[in-house]
Design a protein around this motif. Sequence first.
Motif, PDB file in Angstrom:
ATOM      1  N   HIS B 197       3.844  -4.039  -3.715  1.00  0.00           N
ATOM      2  CA  HIS B 197       4.051  -5.252  -3.015  1.00  0.00           C
ATOM      3  C   HIS B 197       2.333  -4.548  -1.893  1.00  0.00           C
ATOM      4  N   GLY B 198       2.650  -3.819  -1.262  1.00  0.00           N
ATOM      5  CA  GLY B 198       1.054  -3.229   0.083  1.00  0.00           C
ATOM      6  C   GLY B 198       0.002  -3.568  -0.926  1.00  0.00           C
ATOM      7  N   VAL B 199      -0.045  -3.407  -2.402  1.00  0.00           N
ATOM      8  CA  VAL B 199      -0.927  -3.433  -3.098  1.00  0.00           C
ATOM      9  C   VAL B 199      -1.816  -4.298  -2.747  1.00  0.00           C
ATOM     10  N   THR B 200      -0.468  -5.169  -3.911  1.00  0.00           N
ATOM     11  CA  THR B 200      -0.898  -6.219  -3.851  1.00  0.00           C
ATOM     12  C   THR B 200      -1.437  -7.260  -2.799  1.00  0.00           C
ATOM     13  N   ILE B 201      -0.766  -7.217  -1.239  1.00  0.00           N
ATOM     14  CA  ILE B 201      -1.472  -7.963  -0.244  1.00  0.00           C
ATOM     15  C   ILE B 201      -2.199  -7.753   0.468  1.00  0.00           C
ATOM     16  N   MET B 202      -2.613  -6.140   0.164  1.00  0.00           N
ATOM     17  CA  MET B 202      -4.038  -5.190   0.232  1.00  0.00           C
ATOM     18  C   MET B 202      -5.051  -6.573  -0.191  1.00  0.00           C
ATOM     19  N   GLU B 209      -9.964  -7.207  -6.914  1.00  0.00           N
ATOM     20  CA  GLU B 209      -9.493  -7.170  -7.326  1.00  0.00           C
ATOM     21  C   GLU B 209      -9.556  -5.695  -8.204  1.00  0.00           C
ATOM     22  N   PHE B 210      -8.527  -5.195  -8.797  1.00  0.00           N
ATOM     23  CA  PHE B 210      -8.348  -4.523  -9.592  1.00  0.00           C
ATOM     24  C   PHE B 210      -8.628  -3.756 -10.935  1.00  0.00           C
ATOM     25  N   GLY B 211      -9.144  -5.197 -11.662  1.00  0.00           N
ATOM     26  CA  GLY B 211      -9.074  -5.489 -13.412  1.00  0.00           C
ATOM     27  C   GLY B 211      -8.060  -5.477 -13.987  1.00  0.00           C
ATOM     28  N   VAL B 212      -6.866  -5.331 -12.987  1.00  0.00           N
ATOM     29  CA  VAL B 212      -5.513  -5.965 -13.669  1.00  0.00           C
ATOM     30  C   VAL B 212      -4.954  -6.570 -12.610  1.00  0.00           C
ATOM     31  N   PRO B 272      -0.172   3.023 -13.355  1.00  0.00           N
ATOM     32  CA  PRO B 272      -1.429   2.629 -13.058  1.00  0.00           C
ATOM     33  C   PRO B 272      -1.924   1.878 -11.379  1.00  0.00           C
ATOM     34  N   THR B 273      -2.081   0.584 -11.851  1.00  0.00           N
ATOM     35  CA  THR B 273      -3.013   0.017 -11.057  1.00  0.00           C
ATOM     36  C   THR B 273      -2.775   0.272  -9.582  1.00  0.00           C
ATOM     37  N   VAL B 274      -1.499   1.087  -9.242  1.00  0.00           N
ATOM     38  CA  VAL B 274      -1.282   1.131  -7.811  1.00  0.00           C
ATOM     39  C   VAL B 274      -2.013   2.669  -7.629  1.00  0.00           C
TER      40      VAL B 274
END
Lengths: 357, 357
Positions: B197-202, B209-212, B272-274
């Motif tokens: 959740h935190g990484v999504t909001i960020m 964009e982190f590629g994924v 991995p995304t996080v």
Amino acid sequence: MPDVTQLRAPDLTAWTCPAPLRDHPRVVMGHGGGGALSAELVQHIFAPAFGGEVLAQLGDSAAVSLGGTRLAFSTDSFVVRPLFFPGGSIGDLAVNGTVNDLAMSGARAAYLSCGFILEEGVEVAVVARVAEAMGAAARAAGVEVATGDTKVVDAGHGDGIYINTSGIGLIPAGVDLRPQRVVPGDVVIVSGDIGVHGVTIMSVREGLEFGVEIESDCAALGGLVEAMLAVTPDLHVLRDPTRGGLAAALNEIAAASGTGVVIQERGVPVPPTVANACAILGLDPLYVANEGKLVAFVPREHADAVLDAMRAHPRGAAATVIGEAVEAHPGMVVARTGLGGTRVIDLPIGEQLPRIC
Amino acid sequence: MPDVTQLRAPDLTAWTCPAPLRDHPRVVMGHGGGGALSAELVQHIFAPAFGGEVLAQLGDSAAVSLGGTRLAFSTDSFVVRPLFFPGGSIGDLAVNGTVNDLAMSGARAAYLSCGFILEEGVEVAVVARVAEAMGAAARAAGVEVATGDTKVVDAGHGDGIYINTSGIGLIPAGVDLRPQRVVPGDVVIVSGDIGVHGVTIMSVREGLEFGVEIESDCAALGGLVEAMLAVTPDLHVLRDPTRGGLAAALNEIAAASGTGVVIQERGVPVPPTVANACAILGLDPLYVANEGKLVAFVPREHADAVLDAMRAHPRGAAATVIGEAVEAHPGMVVARTGLGGTRVIDLPIGEQLPRIC
């Protein structure tokens, strides 16, 4: 910089605004005023979105059943400006407001929650003073703050302190307070002088002085309601006339009960300070907010005894009969004026004075 | 123009700030971060002001008794920015956040309250979309919105929509979830990937964009908790690691239980995304907020069966053991690193990323 509040929002153009709301595609202050605009939001946006039978009753608090226990459950947010005023503070309002909403279901408040939204930069000392006021008000009302939450928003996205309180309490056996129980012949009683809280906030906010010091009537009404229910559990409905004042409370009851309401305008207790302030400002005291008063619809056979019980309680010493429920003009509130005429008391559209609680 | 938020305030200079708060005479964002600064406000300001035994337990929700019925009662305000994000909205958070706080007491949420603080000028269509999201989330969680309130604040004193939800639910017989019940040997289980959740909001707030594509894990956990309690009512404590992440949740449990906690850092499921986002931004995934995960301290003899039950539930499919409670270093959380060393996992001071819920 993108408008992040809109970022990733669903396509809003695909949304069809319900007809009554089309004059206001954006939220205006009146949507928070407890009048017709607030009612439109609830009826056309919130109630359809949430569904559910309890919300549809639209009382000051919800009567729910849990594990065989009948509970009142209520919530209120407080955004009053200024935070401190003669007779109280946002902390007193936050406790008494929810305690009173529960009392309007006949419930003695047992537990409160407290959610703070603090603005970055507000002094911790101010937060502490507000918390102390809440604690003192809670002890006075015999309720315990059981759970809490604190969020902080960036400077410029709040106003010092906003507070939400929610509360739960037991509804005594045999008590069933709902506007639907009102019948023609019911006697309408108010517990005392009206308009005091709203005029107090206005006087400090606008820097007005009306020659006489005035203090908010902010107080907990649980004890008064208990004294009334001790006479008979068969009261029909209670409301605390906060936002929108006595006019909004009577209109909500008339609309939900399908009876008419007649009040004697000269019988409504308006203290001279409130009358003078309203005359200067062009306001109608019937529409000014209260925070420590209630209006009751009482079966005629119990009215005298209930009135006596109210007058014997400190919070109801100035209780008085102001009118009755009638068969005529169902759903409508009418005042008999001092001159022998009548006028319709409408539901206010918004609020004469925003952010009074 | 006077600063009306201060108008009529009591003399603040007479107030003595408790020692731990003296570094911050004004509220900073970290006071809302769920870490050490938040805890200072609660311990030194709110708890002394409110008094009361229930608040002092400081759980995600309060366990109270009313009319012989054991209830969980909880409140949360939501100020997330932006209002809509991949995987949810402030409306989804507002329902699931309180449903989950109740679930952490073992209670199935029965009724919610909903208090809106709307900013003048926000589109009614946005309010409607948020309300619809709340309604859908409530139906999915099997909870009814029973009572509500709407306030409007002037433009420039809010941020579109703030929401408070409070909730009540029954605590089943035999269930007693408290950190004080944790004993050395208890197995620590998380229900799935952390930090999402935190990484999504960020990512949406900062336009990164982190590629994924990444989506918030915002979800209701009542069903998962019921599945766990069906194995045994004798779970010791549950927490949903929201603000402050897994680190804050484990620290709160360690401090309140007086046991130590050891986790295997490589055993903590970080997708991995996080991991990539945190590497880029210099964040520690253990401190990033979750909105659909829980951490459980389970008696060792029940751990395998509870884990199986969690994995059989959609919200716990990736549940895994990450550590245990120990006698050593009471009150402290330690991670065994991949390199064979150890590091102390402190309670965060504030929040790495404010306004994530």
